[in-house]
Write a protein that holds these residues in place. Structure first.
Motif, PDB file in Angstrom:
ATOM      1  N   TYR A  89      57.858  -7.149  34.208  1.00 20.65           N
ATOM      2  CA  TYR A  89      59.165  -6.620  33.818  1.00 20.65           C
ATOM      3  C   TYR A  89      60.139  -6.520  34.999  1.00 20.65           C
ATOM      4  N   GLY A  90      59.634  -6.314  36.189  1.00 19.04           N
ATOM      5  CA  GLY A  90      60.505  -6.239  37.361  1.00 19.04           C
ATOM      6  C   GLY A  90      61.262  -7.528  37.617  1.00 19.04           C
ATOM      7  N   SER A  91      60.698  -8.652  37.191  1.00 14.05           N
ATOM      8  CA  SER A  91      61.343  -9.952  37.427  1.00 14.05           C
ATOM      9  C   SER A  91      62.616 -10.131  36.616  1.00 14.05           C
ATOM     10  N   ILE A  92      62.779  -9.371  35.555  1.00 13.38           N
ATOM     11  CA  ILE A  92      63.993  -9.475  34.737  1.00 13.38           C
ATOM     12  C   ILE A  92      65.218  -9.113  35.578  1.00 13.38           C
ATOM     13  N   ALA A  93      65.173  -7.942  36.195  1.00  9.93           N
ATOM     14  CA  ALA A  93      66.306  -7.494  37.024  1.00  9.93           C
ATOM     15  C   ALA A  93      66.435  -8.329  38.298  1.00  9.93           C
ATOM     16  N   VAL A  94      65.308  -8.742  38.864  1.00 11.23           N
ATOM     17  CA  VAL A  94      65.348  -9.510  40.114  1.00 11.23           C
ATOM     18  C   VAL A  94      65.999 -10.868  39.893  1.00 11.23           C
TER      19      VAL A  94
END
Length: 164
Positions: free
Chosen positions: A85-90
């Protein structure tokens, strides 16, 4: 008494100590970044995401992809199943950074790794590879950001989507 005199001499002559440090070398002139163009449209943005998804699938990666216009506003986004899920914002931050600063985030990463840590204080600059400007007819029309693997692999997939 001698240590006290030595201390007073050192305190009284700070310029002599500072004068021994040479000033930093002037920065090498850089080539100007391409100008901005008309924003990328949804159809072209989606085609880039489709190419990035295909490249990521071929490598067995689970990734997130963002395409923004020159202002950094999101035009298209996709995430593969089971991407962290962190890759969405990144992915979105990498794309926005590449568009707003008119350059690949890999270049910002290289500057920081070379010791230019002051770059870390610039709001919105993401010094992690994986964001690449989209240039059409010599003009930046947007940027793509990819996240989910190592920064080098993110950059590789972004460039594959652009045909680079």
């Amino acid at each position: 008494m001698k240590p006290l005199i030595l201390a007073l001499v050192l305190i009284a002559t700070p310029g002599a100590v500072q004068a021994q440090t040479p000033p930093p070398a002037p920065a090498a002139p850089s080539t100007p970044a391409p100008p901005y163009g008309a924003p990328i449209g949804l159809e072209a943005a989606q085609a880039l995401i489709d190419r990035a998804t295909a490249a990521a699938s071929a490598r067995g990666f689970r990734m997130a992809f963002a395409v923004v216009e020159p202002s950094g506003a999101l035009v298209a986004f996709a995430r593969m199943d089971d991407v962290q899920y962190g890759s969405i914002a990144v992915a979105q931050a990498k794309a926005r950074s590449a568009a707003l600063f008119r350059g690949p985030t890999a270049a910002a990463e290289a500057r920081v790794l070379a010791g230019r840590t002051v770059s870390l204080a610039i709001e919105g600059l993401v010094p992690v590879a994986g964001g690449v400007p989209i240039v059409v007819d010599g003009r930046i029309v947007g940027a793509i950001g990819v996240s989910g693997a190592s920064s080098a692999e993110d950059d590789e997939i972004a460039r594959a989507a652009l045909g680079q």
